[in-house]
Write an enzyme that holds these catalytic residues in place. Sequence first.
Site, short mmCIF file in Angstrom:
data_model
loop_
_atom_site.label_atom_id
_atom_site.label_comp_id
_atom_site.label_asym_id
_atom_site.label_seq_id
_atom_site.Cartn_x
_atom_site.Cartn_y
_atom_site.Cartn_z
CG ASP A 1 42.48 41.43 33.90
OD1 ASP A 1 42.92 41.29 34.10
OD2 ASP A 1 41.65 41.75 32.92
N1 URA Z 1 42.84 45.52 30.40
C1 URA Z 1 42.58 44.39 31.30
O1 URA Z 1 41.20 45.47 31.50
N2 URA Z 1 42.49 43.53 31.46
C2 URA Z 1 43.76 42.86 30.84
O2 URA Z 1 43.88 41.83 30.42
C3 URA Z 1 44.21 43.51 30.02
C4 URA Z 1 43.91 44.80 29.54
#
Ligand code: URA
Length: 251
Positions: A116
């Site tokens: 993310d």
């Molecule tokens: N899980 C998440 O919620 N975000 C990420 O970036 C990776 C794993």
Amino acid sequence: MNATSESGRVVPMRLQKFLARAGVASRRGSEDLMTAGRVTVNGAVVTELGAKVDPAVDEVRVDGMSVTLADEPVYLALNKPPGVVTTMDDPHGRPTVAGLVPTSEHPGLFPVGRLDQDTTGLLLFTTDGELGHRLLHPRHKVPKTYQVTVDGRLTEPELDRLREGIQLDDGPTAPAKAVLVSAGPTSKATITIREGRKRQVRRMFSAIGHPVLSLHRVSFGPVEIDALEEGSVRPLTAEEVRDLRNATGLD
Ligand code: URA
């Protein structure tokens, strides 16, 4: 890599392996292309699954389109900073991971999965389509470990719910490994999951009432982030590449 001789020259290999290494499809998918009569070698349709090609001399086409192997594949690890989007091209002009890895030296470089925008830590890149796809395939259950800081006082019984698997709106999660590091007004934990659903770790902690404040990936299968500085890139070692291949049933 077993298809490369000691001199560095690529030696004859099975056609489906050639197609997979070129990133056309998985090995299984490449076999389907072959049996469907969509693959030609030097102008002749090849459906026989044992057929071999010499990438240095044979001309391979799929649906009439020429397929070639890239140079030796490249494998990199990036410590992704916050605020950077995991895409090679963002139509909204936000900073992307493409600005942090040597894309012009290695055309075809792509991120293995995504983090993310606000997640930091280990993100792998490769030009090896076959390994990249395998690392993301749920069948191979490659473990990914994250350091998490959450809002509120986290308890062991709450973590047990993640260890057992918890219901999310897209179905139950597989059992996760979770370790409580500290508990207080904000708490810290590490969690290892073998799936890769969208915003999975954030959704898992929200489901037990503890919104994630920060999320940092420290390992992806056998690869660890160690002392790699934020925003920095390093090549994977031959041993790490070998272990990644083994983790996905290659070699
Ligand atoms: N899980 C998440 O919620 N975000 C990420 O970036 C990776 C794993």
